[in-house]
Scaffold this motif. Structure first.
Motif, mmCIF file in Angstrom:
data_model
loop_
_atom_site.group_PDB
_atom_site.id
_atom_site.type_symbol
_atom_site.label_atom_id
_atom_site.label_comp_id
_atom_site.label_asym_id
_atom_site.label_seq_id
_atom_site.Cartn_x
_atom_site.Cartn_y
_atom_site.Cartn_z
ATOM 1 N N GLU A 483 0.892 -1.289 0.168
ATOM 2 C CA GLU A 483 -0.184 0.003 -0.071
ATOM 3 C C GLU A 483 0.705 1.156 -0.056
ATOM 4 O OE1 GLU A 483 -3.759 -0.023 2.290
ATOM 5 O OE2 GLU A 483 -2.812 -2.297 2.994
ATOM 6 N N TYR A 484 2.381 1.364 0.748
ATOM 7 C CA TYR A 484 2.977 2.270 0.421
ATOM 8 C C TYR A 484 3.460 2.497 -0.707
ATOM 9 C CZ TYR A 484 3.591 3.265 5.673
ATOM 10 O OH TYR A 484 3.498 3.703 7.059
ATOM 11 N N PHE A 485 3.772 1.401 -1.495
ATOM 12 C CA PHE A 485 4.200 1.660 -2.835
ATOM 13 C C PHE A 485 3.124 1.882 -3.737
ATOM 14 C CE2 PHE A 485 4.015 -0.553 -6.991
ATOM 15 C CZ PHE A 485 5.249 -0.140 -7.475
ATOM 16 N N LEU A 486 1.941 1.769 -3.703
ATOM 17 C CA LEU A 486 0.642 2.389 -4.613
ATOM 18 C C LEU A 486 0.763 3.850 -4.096
ATOM 19 C CD1 LEU A 486 -1.572 -0.603 -4.143
ATOM 20 C CD2 LEU A 486 -0.389 -0.210 -6.181
ATOM 21 N N LYS A 487 0.857 4.221 -2.845
ATOM 22 C CA LYS A 487 0.476 5.494 -2.542
ATOM 23 C C LYS A 487 1.482 6.549 -2.829
ATOM 24 C CE LYS A 487 -3.202 5.425 0.572
ATOM 25 N NZ LYS A 487 -4.440 6.269 0.516
ATOM 26 N N TRP A 488 2.832 5.829 -2.713
ATOM 27 C CA TRP A 488 3.780 6.844 -3.387
ATOM 28 C C TRP A 488 3.948 6.759 -4.860
ATOM 29 C CZ3 TRP A 488 6.601 10.360 -1.212
ATOM 30 C CH2 TRP A 488 7.192 10.118 0.052
ATOM 31 N N THR A 489 3.431 5.629 -5.288
ATOM 32 C CA THR A 489 3.655 5.730 -7.051
ATOM 33 C C THR A 489 2.393 6.825 -7.489
ATOM 34 O OG1 THR A 489 4.061 3.369 -6.904
ATOM 35 C CG2 THR A 489 3.127 4.207 -9.096
ATOM 36 N N GLN A 490 1.441 6.692 -6.746
ATOM 37 C CA GLN A 490 0.423 7.760 -7.315
ATOM 38 C C GLN A 490 0.818 9.116 -6.927
ATOM 39 O OE1 GLN A 490 -2.805 7.304 -9.066
ATOM 40 N NE2 GLN A 490 -2.011 9.160 -9.502
ATOM 41 N N ILE A 491 1.536 9.386 -5.699
ATOM 42 C CA ILE A 491 2.079 10.717 -5.325
ATOM 43 C C ILE A 491 2.994 11.188 -6.327
ATOM 44 C CG2 ILE A 491 3.379 11.794 -3.439
ATOM 45 C CD1 ILE A 491 2.044 9.917 -1.429
ATOM 46 N N LEU A 492 3.916 10.434 -6.588
ATOM 47 C CA LEU A 492 5.183 10.783 -7.355
ATOM 48 C C LEU A 492 4.578 11.014 -9.029
ATOM 49 C CD1 LEU A 492 7.970 8.428 -6.016
ATOM 50 C CD2 LEU A 492 7.404 10.927 -5.622
ATOM 51 N N ILE A 493 3.412 10.078 -9.279
ATOM 52 C CA ILE A 493 3.062 10.320 -10.978
ATOM 53 C C ILE A 493 2.624 11.709 -10.993
ATOM 54 C CG2 ILE A 493 1.252 9.592 -12.305
ATOM 55 C CD1 ILE A 493 2.634 6.568 -11.692
ATOM 56 N N ASP A 494 1.674 12.114 -9.893
ATOM 57 C CA ASP A 494 0.783 13.387 -9.870
ATOM 58 C C ASP A 494 1.757 14.245 -9.653
ATOM 59 O OD1 ASP A 494 -1.404 12.121 -9.679
ATOM 60 O OD2 ASP A 494 -2.008 12.140 -7.566
ATOM 61 N N ALA A 495 2.943 14.223 -8.826
ATOM 62 C CA ALA A 495 3.806 15.459 -9.144
ATOM 63 C C ALA A 495 4.425 15.539 -10.352
ATOM 64 C CB ALA A 495 5.025 14.890 -8.036
ATOM 65 N N VAL A 496 4.687 14.520 -11.036
ATOM 66 C CA VAL A 496 5.256 14.727 -12.426
ATOM 67 C C VAL A 496 4.409 15.413 -13.447
ATOM 68 C CG1 VAL A 496 6.165 13.380 -14.513
ATOM 69 C CG2 VAL A 496 6.764 12.786 -12.221
ATOM 70 N N SER A 497 3.058 15.039 -13.295
ATOM 71 C CA SER A 497 2.089 15.616 -14.155
ATOM 72 C C SER A 497 1.059 16.678 -13.956
ATOM 73 C CB SER A 497 1.185 14.322 -14.701
ATOM 74 O OG SER A 497 0.451 13.805 -13.557
ATOM 75 N N THR A 498 1.458 16.989 -12.591
ATOM 76 C CA THR A 498 0.286 18.127 -12.058
ATOM 77 C C THR A 498 0.527 19.480 -12.928
ATOM 78 O OG1 THR A 498 0.377 17.253 -9.931
ATOM 79 C CG2 THR A 498 -0.470 19.560 -10.191
#
Length: 1567
Positions: A483-498
């Protein structure tokens, strides 16, 4: 952009020892109730207070685990809406109300004799006792409630300062910056994760105690209508609190881009609670990070310590504002960027105003910016929660993944790393939908498109091994806490694309505004067209740039589908795809939403979804779920409502709105599970109808498809409407009504609740009543519109669905209390959410929900029907069909139990009838005999319907099947009554003969005895003796029949000829037909065109008839022949031939029936039959009646002709003659004669009982016979394929019942003669008969001796004893009166019985097959008592087990190419390869009848007439290999048989030729 990688535990505070470091690590993993075990001595009292609070909140007994999100996503008891709560309920209530966005959750107080707990102590106690995911969820919800959030806090155990950076990672903020230039102003929108935002930070410190509230003052700077920071005047506040001292809370002010904004850009405000003199570390950290520092002091004449702090700040370059409580001076700039302001006798609004001015002034110049994510670098000063090992492992894995895409063009990420869901998938979906719009040569086209689909799947497989997906799936599998991995993945992807996405959205918003403005001016201007094209391009950019976890899960699904479709064995790296459904299932069970419908492709990945649900079932069991779906316009607040209601995480932010449909499991808590009949609620969230970005290219069809899909899935559907304006409702209501209408037509039960969101005054009852009235009117109007489109006769919405406008319409307050972005959620909204949730649960309590396995098949059924576009005609309820088939199996078992019992009853009563003990059989007598078995069957049936796990589906058939069983019972009772009464009639008809029997027997016996005494001297000369007996016998017969005329044999051929002559038929026509024998195969004739001639003024009738070849009208003629044959035979069999004999009148009556039906058939057509047809049809019918007439007349003759009777007795009396010749005593002769009579009766009894037993044994053992009709059909088709006998296939095609009966006979013969079980049954039945006869001998002998009776008494007693099981011809005792030693007689008969028993044990099974009850006929009667209607297109037989299954439509599992029955393309000799299951999904059309003037679309085939409407033919995308193999394998034979070819438009597709016989046979098991 995350640039710093923090290694777990890489640094600590400067003065911490190794022991302290280890202690900190222990604390991180320690459960909540353990973090107070070793309180520091100097803080004993404080720690005791903390423990007391935890104990009062029931947090100290968390049984070795932290509170988790899963504890609060469960659906529990209703949430208490008051602020007075029992202490044990405070934690649950706080979290539940917070999840519902009720900001009043913070003001809950406890009902207790003790002082109530400070609200912020409640909040922080729960925060400390929660795991990191629940903390994150809490902080996210608090942020949505516009509350301040803990930025720094002291650990209650170690007093180390903690920064909960992790909890901020999911918070995003949006704001608008207004920039003024001369006379105009521009507004720029910003939206980003808050941890990335670089904003000024204004920090507030308090030195010593103050009479004024720092928090209250800060609230006026952020939102003067909302308590962002809790202060002393807030509800529930107490003098003391235990968790808040040392906590630094942060909140952000976000401007709306308006002139009355407090600040023109986003500003962060931080509040350090408690005396800053004591909070050294927090104060130092905040001082470093702040843009502006504001210090509150009581007086400027302060303590040395305070002076030192202020002096240091005055010397620094950091802007400073000092607020003095005992000073009333206005704002003064003491030195540059150093201000002081008095608070004494100043209103808070004045102070706030001046403070804002000072802050604005400071921030207008150069200033330091604060970024939340920089806290991760401060591990030397604070403990950052993200340092936890599991969190760091998840982050490291996510960073590896995101590193692949960081420097890429955002719009290219999916194209490069997720290739399976891009153009390849879109093309697959497009072609798959085209399979339901085939044109021209549809089977050729279907084969071509199927090949294309497989090629696309192969291409997906070839590109499915991207580095990104490898990293993603490996991390999912390998990380213990993924779950940490999934949360971090979404957080970091959002950071790239925001940033990129934000700029596109800004541009889209501007362009959209321009388009609207241009539309008002001119709808057709070039500039408008240009702007619309630009808007379309931006929409595509948004779609390609939107990238998240859902896209990676979608890619997993497509990789899985591609490999699974090709059915390749998993090897090497490819083996990984087989584990994908299990990975997704684990996450779904934990509460992650899973994509159900791909919103970009507009398609449901059925293979993936099916496997995913199967994996969930493996892990949870086949649980029952209540499916709650939601529909509404885009941005009408659907996802927000669901998230608030159940604590879910559906996407809600702009640019990330739900596309397609997602599903999420929510478990019921143990407290309430007992009140419901299901275990989970499965929530289905959907994209908005008429979504803005689809406006240019999506049609009403897309919305209809989505609405029908989710309404069909849902046990309850929420219809979400934004506002009260009927104009806004217009778009959605017709779609919704139409969807519900379709559900009703396919018998899917649905219910709905309408939710009006954003209603300004929900308390106004009168207004609500008016709104409900208007909604009801609108729904009724939409119902009438939709009814026209769907071809129904509904007038109002309540005709379609059970709907109560008073209960099923809910009004929601607007979400925000004020204007965003600073407005908190409206408490009325959360109350509305709670009320709606209670209403949903109330409705759900009456529902059984649906099994997960059924839900999986329902998804497939709905989607398959939807892509056909003619939903109602093409919907196939797979689960219902499966349940019905199982019910058919049970029905077969129930009817067999009744039938076998009735056969036994028939055997018993037959014996009585033959003995003359039963003169009439009544229905009541038979019903009584079978009543016990009937009651037993009815009990079993009731238990089946009541206890079956599918009882909610079975209930629709219960009444019908109860009636069917009753009808079956009545039918078999009537049938046995008829048969037994026929036997009685035959017995009565031979009364005269029976009356003479006694006289004949006495004379024959006496004469045999006398002749034997005369010829004793010839004992050694057997042949001479026999000749003498024959000579004398002829004399005896002549003497006995002197006054009796023999019954003549019948000559049917002569009668048939004379009757046809009487009808005016020329003798030559009769002779020609007889000579050619053509009439014998009349019902199998291929082409009847030689039998017809056109009526006058019917030019072209012959051509039309020939054009139709063997289809349509030819088919009607064939059906007509069979119908006439049946009517004639039924009429004939009603005649008393077996009891009164034959007369030629019976044939004449049949001829009149034939003439009558021919005239009726010709009346509606433009042709007539030639005389040759009348002759051939008459001879055909006469020929089929011949065997029955001959057998019936033989029965009559056997029962009534004295000469025949005496001839049957000749051998019997020759045996008696022989015995007397040998000198045997009367007892020996009598015993031998009795045994001979017993043998015939015993053999018949054994055979009849054995026949029933063997039939029952074979039915239970042979797989073909122990299922339903579909099962029987499969085995029949397998049998024919294995033999490869073309004639059998043609018989099956022309007369399926005839071939099925042949198959049953074959199977019975095979299993009777090759199985030892039949001999065991015979032995058992023989032993039963032997035992019964032996007992009767013993009892009759004993009774005769006791009563000193004679031989007549003995015979009477014996006959009575064996009466129930045997029918024996009694022997006249006149010549045996000398017998008085009954023991000797018994011994003689026992000797004979032993011989009879030995002979019966070795009884041939052929003898069993000759008896009155034959196993094959018993099974034919049972298994062929089903539906025999045939498909109007391909003549496939209906596979329903029940004969009259109305109102259920006819259906066949195995439809076939119409060329098999000789259908050809009109006007050609091209046999068609078209399958009706393909045709009904195509855009083709057909002519229902030969004289039809206009064609009917295949998709609308039920509208073509009654015989079409009576059938359910659903589109089938499967290969149906069996009949395709048949066409290829027997192509030459079919072409020769029909004198046509598979060529031209009827050419066999190449794919068909690849199907082997094994493939064909194996495919039957998959159906």
């Amino acid at each position: 952009m995350v640039e710093t990688k923090v290694q777990p535990g890489s640094s600590q505070t400067a003065d911490s020892s190794d022991e302290e470091k280890n202690e900190e690590e222990k604390i991180e993993a320690r459960p909540a109730n353990k973090f107070l075990c070793n309180p520091c001595e100097e803080n004993n009292k404080h720690q005791e207070e903390i423990e007391k609070i935890l104990r009062r909140l029931h947090l100290k007994d968390q049984h070795q685990r932290m509170l988790s999100s899963e504890d609060f996503i469960k659906i529990g008891p209703p949430v208490n809406q008051t602020n007075q709560i029992l202490e044990k309920e405070i934690v649950f209530t706080f979290l539940q109300r917070l999840m519902m966005l009720d900001y009043r959750a913070r003001y809950i107080t406890n009902q207790s004799k003790e002082d109530h707990i400070h609200p912020m102590d409640v909040q922080m106690a729960i925060f400390h006792c929660s795991d990191s995911f629940l903390r994150q969820k809490m902080i996210t919800k608090l942020s949505q409630c516009q509350y301040a959030l803990p930025l720094l806090f002291p650990d209650p155990v170690t007093a180390n300062i903690v920064s909960p950076l992790w909890t901020f990672r999911q918070i995003s903020k949006s704001w608008k910056i207004c920039t003024k230039k001369e006379d105009s102003s521009t507004v720029k929108m910003k939206s980003m994760p808050i941890y990335k935002a670089k904003t000024p930070l204004v920090s507030f410190f308090r030195l010593a105690s103050l009479p004024v509230s720092k928090s209250q003052l800060m609230n006026t700077l952020i939102n003067d209508r909302h308590n962002t920071f809790f202060h002393r005047d807030c509800p529930g506040s107490t003098k003391s609190h235990n968790f808040m001292d040392g906590v630094a809370e942060i909140a952000w002010y976000c401007p709306a881009g308006k002139s009355n904004d407090f600040f023109n850009d986003c500003v962060a405000f931080c509040n350090l609670h408690g005396d800053s003199l004591e909070m050294v570390k927090q104060r130092e950290i905040l001082t470093k990070k702040s843009s502006v520092i504001i210090i509150l002091v009581q007086t400027l004449e302060m303590s040395q310590e305070s002076k030192a702090i202020i002096s240091m700040l005055l010397k620094s370059s950091k802007p400073l504002i000092i607020l003095s409580a005992d000073n009333d001076c206005s704002a003064v700039e003491v030195t540059p960027q150093k201000y002081k302001l008095g608070l004494k006798e100043r209103s808070q609004s004045d102070v706030s105003k001046e403070l804002k001015e000072m802050i604005r002034k400071i921030l207008s110049g150069p200033h330091k910016l604060f970024q939340l994510k920089t806290m991760e670098k401060m591990t030397n000063e604070v403990r950052v929660d993200e340092e936890a090992e599991a969190c760091q492992n998840g982050k490291t894995a996510a960073m590896k993944l995101v590193a692949l895409i960081r420097k890429m063009d955002i719009a290219k990420i999916k194209e490069v790393f997720l290739p399976c869901q891009g153009p390849l998938w879109y093309e697959w979906c497009k072609i798959n939908k085209e399979l339901y719009h085939l044109k021209g040569e549809i089977e050729q086209e279907k084969a071509h498109k199927t090949q294309q689909l497989m090629e696309l799947r192969q291409k997906q497989c070839d590109v499915s091994n991207s580095e990104l997906m490898k990293l993603f799936t490996e991390s999912l599998k390998s990380l213990p806490t993924n779950e940490y991995f999934l949360k971090w993945t979404q957080i970091l992807i959002d950071a790239v694309s925001t940033d990129y996405l934000s700029s596109i959205l800004q541009k889209y918003d501007e362009t959209w505004s321009e388009v609207l403005a241009l539309k008002k001016k001119d709808n057709k201007s070039e500039e408008l067209i240009k702007k619309q094209a630009e808007l379309e391009q931006l929409s595509k950019l948004i779609q390609s740039a939107t990238f998240g976890l859902e896209h990676m899960f979608r890619e997993m699904g497509q990789i899985y589908e591609a490999h699974k479709s090709l059915e390749k064995p998993a090897e090497g790296q490819q083996a990984e795809w087989t584990k994908y459904p299990e990975l997704a299932a684990d996450l779904m069970i934990k509460g992650h939403p899973m994509e159900l419908m791909d919103g970009d492709a507009g398609h449901v990945p059925l293979i993936w979804i099916s496997s995913l649900i199967q994996e969930v079932i493996k892990k949870l069991g086949d649980q029952r779920v209540f499916v709650l779906s939601v529909l509404g316009l885009q941005s009408s607040g659907k996802s927000t409502m669901l998230n608030a209601m159940f604590g879910l995480e559906f996407a809600v932010s702009a640019g990330r709105c739900t596309k397609g449909a997602y599903m999420q499991l929510v478990k019921l808590s143990e407290e309430i599970q007992k009140d419901y009949r299901f275990d989970y609620i499965l929530v289905v969230d959907t994209e908005g109808l008429r979504a803005l970005e689809l406006a240019g290219n999506a049609t009403l069809h897309h919305d209809n498809e989505l609405a029908t899909f989710v309404v069909g899935l849902g046990n309850l559907t929420l219809i979400n409407i934004f506002g009260e304006n009927p104009a806004h409702m217009q778009d959605i209501l017709q779609i919704v009504v139409q969807a519900f209408m379709r559900m009703k037509k396919v018998k899917l039960s649905s219910s709905c609740v309408f939710v009006h969101q954003n209603v300004t005054d929900i308390a106004a009852a009168e207004k609500n009543m008016d709104g409900k009235r208007r909604l009801q009117e609108k729904l009724d109007a939409m119902t009438q519109l939709a009814a026209e489109e769907e071809g129904c006769a509904f007038e109002c919405f309540s005709d379609v669905i059970a709907f109560n406008v008073q209960e099923d319409v809910k009004y929601f307050a607007q979400l925000w209390e004020g204007s965003p972005p600073m407005a908190p959620p409206n408490p009325g909204y959360s109350e509305s959410v709670q009320e709606l949730k209670a209403s949903i649960l109330s409705k759900a309590s009456d529902s059984d929900g649906i099994l997960l396995s059924h839900f999986g098949t329902k998804i497939q059924d709905l989607w398959n029907a939807l892509i056909n576009e003619h939903f109602v005609f093409s919907f196939k309820n797979t689960q219902e069909i499966a349940v019905y088939r199982e019910l058919e199996v049970q029905y077969g078992n129930w009817t067999w139990a009744l039938r076998s019992e009735m056969l036994n009853v028939e055997n018993q009563l037959y014996t009585k009838v033959e003995k003359g003990q039963l003169g009439k059989v009544e229905l009541t007598d038979l019903s009584k005999e079978i009543s016990n078995k009937y009651e037993e069957v009815m009990k079993k049936m009731t238990a089946y319907f009541n206890d079956n796990q599918n009882k909610e589906m079975l209930v629709q058939w219960q009444g019908r099947f109860e009636n069917k069983i009753k009808g079956f019972h009545d039918d078999i009772v009537r049938d046995v009554k008829r048969k037994l009464n026929e036997v009685i009639q035959q017995k009565n008809a031979r009364t005269k003969l029976d009356d003479k029997k006694g006289v004949f027997e006495n004379k024959l016996l006496q004469q045999s005895k006398e002749l034997a005494h005369k010829l004793k001297c010839l004992q050694k000369y057997e042949e001479e003796k026999k000749a003498q007996f024959n000579n004398v016998w002829s004399h005896w017969v002549k003497e006995l029949t002197l006054d009796t005329k023999p019954i003549e044999n019948i000559y049917l051929e002569k009668d048939q000829f004379n009757i046809l002559l009487d009808l005016g038929v020329e003798p030559k026509l009769i002779h020609d037909s007889k000579k050619s024998q053509r009439y014998k195969n009349l019902s199998e004739t291929l082409d009847y065109s030689d039998y017809i001639t056109a009526k006058e003024n019917s030019g072209g009738a012959m051509e039309k008839f020939k054009r139709l070849s063997v289809f349509n009208e030819q088919k009607h003629v064939r059906s007509f022949i069979k119908e006439v044959e049946k009517k004639c035979l039924d009429a004939l069999k009603s005649k008393p031939v077996a009891t009164r004999g034959y007369t030629s009148t019976y044939l004449s009556d049949m001829a009149q029936i034939i003439i009558k039906h021919i005239k009726a058939f010709e009346s509606g057509r433009d042709y007539v039959f030639k005389k040759e047809f009348t002759v051939d049809l008459s001879l055909f019918v006469f020929g089929n009646a011949e065997s029955w007439l001959l057998n019936s007349h033989k029965t009559y003759k056997d029962n009534n002709d004295v000469h025949t009777y005496l001839e049957t007795k000749k051998n019997e009396y020759y045996s008696i003659f022989q015995s007397y010749c040998k000198g045997s005593s009367s007892a020996v002769v009598f015993g031998e004669t009795m045994c001979k009579n017993l043998k015939a009766s015993a053999v018949a009894a054994v055979c009849n009982k054995t026949a029933v037993n063997i039939a029952s044994e074979i039915k239970g053992r042979v797989p073909a016979f122990n299922g339903n009709r579909v099962n029987l059909e499969k085995y029949l088709l397998k049998n024919m394929a294995e033999k490869e006998d073309f004639k059998s296939f043609i018989t099956y095609i022309r007369d399926p019942r005839k071939q099925l009966e042949a198959f049953i006979k074959e199977e019975v013969k095979k299993n009777m003669f090759k199985n030892s079980e039949a001999q065991k049954i015979i032995r058992k039945n023989v032993e039963d008969i032997r035992r019964a006869i032996g007992q009767a001998l013993f009892e009759a002998t004993e009774d005769a001796e006791k009563k000193k009776g004679d031989i007549e008494m003995w015979v009477k007693e014996f006959s009575t004893k064996v009466g129930p099981i045997l029918t024996i011809d009694t022997i006249s005792c006149e010549n045996f009166k000398d017998i008085n030693n009954f023991d000797f007689l018994k011994e003689e008969m026992e000797k004979g019985l032993k011989i009879i028993t030995e002979e019966m044990i070795n009884l041939s099974l052929n003898e069993v097959n000759k008896c009155r009850q034959r196993p094959e006929q018993i099974l034919i009667d049972q298994l062929c008592n089903c539906c025999w209607e045939t498909c109007p297109f391909c003549a496939a037989v209906c596979t329903n087990t029940i004969m009259d299954h109305s109102p259920d439509k006819h259906s066949a599992l195995f439809h076939r190419p119409a060329g098999i029955i000789g259908r050809c393309n009109i006007g050609t000799d091209e046999l068609t390869v078209e399958l009706c299951t393909t045709a009904v999904a195509s855009d083709g059309s057909f002519y229902p009848e030969c004289d039809s003037e206009s064609p009917v679309l295949y998709k609308e085939y039920p509208t073509a007439g009654e015989r079409y409407a009576a059938w359910s033919i659903t589109p089938d995308g499967s290969m149906l290999p069996y009949w395709k193999w048949f066409v290829c394998h027997f192509q030459e034979e079919l072409e020769k048989h029909y004198k046509m070819k598979f060529h031209g438009r009827g050419e066999i597709p190449q794919q068909w030729k690849l199907i082997s016989k094994k493939d064909a046979i194996d495919s039957l098991d998959r159906m």
